[in-house]
Design a protein around this motif. Structure first.
Motif, PDB file in Angstrom:
ATOM      1  N   ALA A   1      39.878  -0.143  31.459  1.00  0.00           N
ATOM      2  CA  ALA A   1      38.456   0.051  31.170  1.00  0.00           C
ATOM      3  C   ALA A   1      37.716   1.320  31.929  1.00  0.00           C
ATOM      4  N   LEU A   2      38.111   1.360  32.721  1.00  0.00           N
ATOM      5  CA  LEU A   2      37.218   2.733  33.705  1.00  0.00           C
ATOM      6  C   LEU A   2      37.939   4.132  32.719  1.00  0.00           C
ATOM      7  N   VAL A   3      38.739   4.342  32.696  1.00  0.00           N
ATOM      8  CA  VAL A   3      39.658   5.560  31.869  1.00  0.00           C
ATOM      9  C   VAL A   3      38.326   5.675  31.022  1.00  0.00           C
ATOM     10  N   ASP A   4      39.229   4.938  29.860  1.00  0.00           N
ATOM     11  CA  ASP A   4      39.197   4.331  28.538  1.00  0.00           C
ATOM     12  C   ASP A   4      37.519   4.799  28.510  1.00  0.00           C
ATOM     13  N   ARG A   5      36.681   4.339  29.195  1.00  0.00           N
ATOM     14  CA  ARG A   5      35.332   4.283  29.049  1.00  0.00           C
ATOM     15  C   ARG A   5      35.024   5.514  28.749  1.00  0.00           C
ATOM     16  N   ILE A   6      35.659   6.788  30.006  1.00  0.00           N
ATOM     17  CA  ILE A   6      35.613   7.718  29.662  1.00  0.00           C
ATOM     18  C   ILE A   6      35.614   8.758  28.247  1.00  0.00           C
ATOM     19  N   PHE A   7      36.598   8.579  27.363  1.00  0.00           N
ATOM     20  CA  PHE A   7      36.645   9.468  25.748  1.00  0.00           C
ATOM     21  C   PHE A   7      35.360   7.949  25.115  1.00  0.00           C
ATOM     22  N   GLU A   8      35.664   7.239  25.681  1.00  0.00           N
ATOM     23  CA  GLU A   8      34.646   6.005  24.264  1.00  0.00           C
ATOM     24  C   GLU A   8      33.291   6.923  24.042  1.00  0.00           C
ATOM     25  N   VAL A   9      32.672   7.151  25.585  1.00  0.00           N
ATOM     26  CA  VAL A   9      31.231   7.545  26.045  1.00  0.00           C
ATOM     27  C   VAL A   9      31.467   8.852  25.873  1.00  0.00           C
TER      28      VAL A   9
END
Length: 200
Positions: free
Chosen positions: A131-139
């Motif tokens: 969740a922390l890594v994917d959020r970098i790309f999503e945000v």
């Protein structure tokens, strides 16, 4: 919630929530193994039997506490309203570093438990990291990633996973001994390392 004879009676949901909060508080200064049903019962001032009503056994309790701790970490590192993607990353990293500082003993034991063969704890831990890594790309979004010169691709996401593992190892080691590296320096270097790794 009602009060009878000076004692507070809580709903089952409220009591379980209270116990989980207490468990995560204890995890800030103790290892998972040190947080037993007996310790929690003593800290909460309730019987062990009541605790077994909410958590079938020690393993179930540990799983629930770890899940709550990971949820808190994901929430604490949530992105702020910052335009510059590198600055945004540094701010989220700062929240992560502060969390590890404040919960060092428990966090290290959580990481070790996740890598020590407990499938359920590892699944929770890996879901949190994902969740922390994917959020970098999503945000950051495609425009933000382009601004960093980092395309969003399976290969880059793989490298981001590696960066995440490196970041965790560096932060845990830095909390134990900062090696003369200031917090600000640490955050700048870690934030700058992600695009550097992706573009190398």
């Amino acid at each position: 919630m009602t009060s009878t004879s000076g004692r507070t009676r809580m709903s089952p949901e409220g009591r379980r929530e209270q116990l989980l909060e207490l468990g995560t508080q204890l995890l800030s200064t103790r290892t998972l193994d040190e947080i037993s049903i007996e310790v929690l019962a003593e800290e909460a001032g309730i019987s062990r039997g009541l605790l077994y009503h909410y958590f079938g056994n020690k393993q179930d309790f540990h799983v629930a506490v770890v899940r709550r701790a990971v949820e808190q970490l994901v929430a604490i590192t949530a992105p702020r309203d910052i335009e510059d993607p590198l600055e945004q990353l540094a701010v989220s990293l700062g929240a992560y570093v502060d969390y590890v500082v404040e919960n060092y003993t428990g966090y290290v034991s959580l990481v070790r438990a996740a890598s020590g063969g407990n499938d359920e704890l590892r699944t929770i831990y890996e879901a949190g990291r994902r969740a922390l890594v994917d959020r970098i790309f999503e945000v950051t979004g495609s425009d933000g990633m382009d601004a960093l010169g980092v395309p969003d691709s399976p290969a880059v996401r793989l490298l981001a996973d590696g960066w995440s593992a490196m970041t965790e190892a560096v932060v845990v080691a830095w909390v134990a001994d900062d090696h003369g590296l200031s917090r600000e320096d640490l955050l700048q270097r870690l934030a700058g390392a992600l695009p550097a790794i992706a573009l190398a």
